[in-house]
Write a protein that holds these residues in place. Structure first.
Motif, PDB file in Angstrom:
ATOM      1  N   ASP A 172       2.039   1.651  -3.540  1.00 45.58           N
ATOM      2  CA  ASP A 172       0.684   2.543  -4.548  1.00 45.58           C
ATOM      3  C   ASP A 172       0.846   4.047  -3.812  1.00 45.58           C
ATOM      4  O   ASP A 172       0.399   4.805  -4.595  1.00 45.58           O
ATOM      5  CB  ASP A 172      -0.483   1.834  -4.021  1.00 45.58           C
ATOM      6  N   ARG A 173       0.991   4.170  -2.719  1.00 45.89           N
ATOM      7  CA  ARG A 173       0.862   5.542  -2.291  1.00 45.89           C
ATOM      8  C   ARG A 173       1.900   6.342  -2.989  1.00 45.89           C
ATOM      9  O   ARG A 173       1.540   7.584  -3.419  1.00 45.89           O
ATOM     10  CB  ARG A 173       0.950   5.804  -0.626  1.00 45.89           C
ATOM     11  N   CYS A 174       3.132   5.709  -3.267  1.00 46.80           N
ATOM     12  CA  CYS A 174       4.094   6.533  -4.106  1.00 46.80           C
ATOM     13  C   CYS A 174       3.498   6.808  -5.412  1.00 46.80           C
ATOM     14  O   CYS A 174       3.961   7.772  -6.156  1.00 46.80           O
ATOM     15  CB  CYS A 174       5.364   5.661  -4.144  1.00 46.80           C
ATOM     16  N   GLU A 231       0.421   7.462  -6.376  1.00 46.15           N
ATOM     17  CA  GLU A 231      -0.348   8.605  -6.098  1.00 46.15           C
ATOM     18  C   GLU A 231       0.519  10.088  -6.098  1.00 46.15           C
ATOM     19  O   GLU A 231      -0.043  10.784  -6.678  1.00 46.15           O
ATOM     20  CB  GLU A 231      -1.043   8.454  -4.742  1.00 46.15           C
ATOM     21  N   GLU A 263       0.738  -1.191  -0.112  1.00 46.27           N
ATOM     22  CA  GLU A 263       0.067   0.189  -0.101  1.00 46.27           C
ATOM     23  C   GLU A 263       0.735   1.196   0.112  1.00 46.27           C
ATOM     24  O   GLU A 263       0.481   2.500  -0.731  1.00 46.27           O
ATOM     25  CB  GLU A 263      -1.155   0.030   1.225  1.00 46.27           C
ATOM     26  N   GLU A 264       2.069   1.243   0.499  1.00 40.97           N
ATOM     27  CA  GLU A 264       2.922   2.290   0.685  1.00 40.97           C
ATOM     28  C   GLU A 264       3.530   2.476  -0.786  1.00 40.97           C
ATOM     29  O   GLU A 264       3.828   3.592  -1.220  1.00 40.97           O
ATOM     30  CB  GLU A 264       3.963   2.292   1.657  1.00 40.97           C
TER      31      GLU A 264
END
Ligand SMILES: N[C@@H](CCC(=O)N[C@@H](CS)C(=O)NCC(=O)O)C(=O)O
Length: 212
Positions: A140-142, A144, A137-138
């Motif tokens: 994926d956050r990158c 974003e 998830e982190e």
């Protein structure tokens, strides 16, 4: 013509950052292929160059005494300053590129790296563990963060720079590590734009069979 650099390398995203930069800058280099599974990174010779036992690392012989550099971010900044390529000459542009360089070093690189570890090496039972999901998830956050930065831009800081070169290899392999870029069209287009550069293809293909 400068003297060839020694380039300690293994064909991974961290290695490609530097093979791409060396190809982009057309610098002469000698590749020293490292077998990380065999433990080449722990030899005393290599630890004198890269105390953290990690590739990539380089030795520049174009200086008064040979200069060793480790950590991909430090190597990219060193090579950009040496060649005056892929870093803006303006103070503000340089500051922006260094911000994104540090962003990769502290965010995208470690999150993608840990996700890659769970994806490739974790025992089956651990694949959906709290830690594995957290890193995915982190990562994926990158995407974003990059998606927002690339809105209305072709490259991370306007012109193609070491900010793109350091981030791109971890985005290149996102799909092969089970992540989707479908919700991140700016990132997906940037990925393809950079993939088309001849020096990038050469850098990624260095001592590696094609996969992506
Ligand atoms: N922060 C480092 C990461 C480099 C890194 O993780 N290299 C890995 C291969 S991708 C390595 O050499 N691993 C060997 C080990 O950990 O023993 C950089 O950006 O240069």
């Amino acid at each position: 013509m400068s003297k060839p650099l020694d380039f300690y390398y293994s064909p991974t995203p961290n290695g490609w950052k530097i093979s791409i930069m060396l190809e982009e800058c057309n610098l002469p280099y000698k590749t020293i292929l490292m077998d990380l599974k065999k433990g080449d990174q722990f030899t005393s010779n290599f630890l004198r160059i890269s105390p953290g036992n990690r590739m990539p690392a380089i030795i520049d012989y174009d200086t008064d005494i040979p200069t060793t550099i480790f950590e991909s971010g430090a190597i990219l900044l060193y090579l950009a300053d040496k060649t005056k390529k892929f870093i803006p000459s303006s103070k503000i542009g340089r500051k922006q590129v260094i911000e994104w360089l540090f962003w990769q070093v502290g965010n995208l690189g470690p999150m993608a790296g840990q996700h890659s570890h769970f994806w490739n090496y974790a025992p089956e039972l651990e694949k959906n563990s709290y830690a594995a999901v957290r890193y995915a998830e982190e990562y994926d956050r990158c995407f974003e963060v990059l998606e927002r930065q690339l809105e209305g831009r072709h490259y991370i800081v306007d012109e193609y720079s070491i900010a793109d070169i350091i981030c791109w290899p971890w985005i290149l392999i996102a799909k092969s590590m089970g992540r989707s870029l479908d919700s991140f069209p700016n990132v997906a287009n940037w990925r393809l734009r950079i993939k088309e550069r001849p020096a990038v293809r050469k850098g990624v293909d260095l001592m590696r069979k094609k996969k992506d």
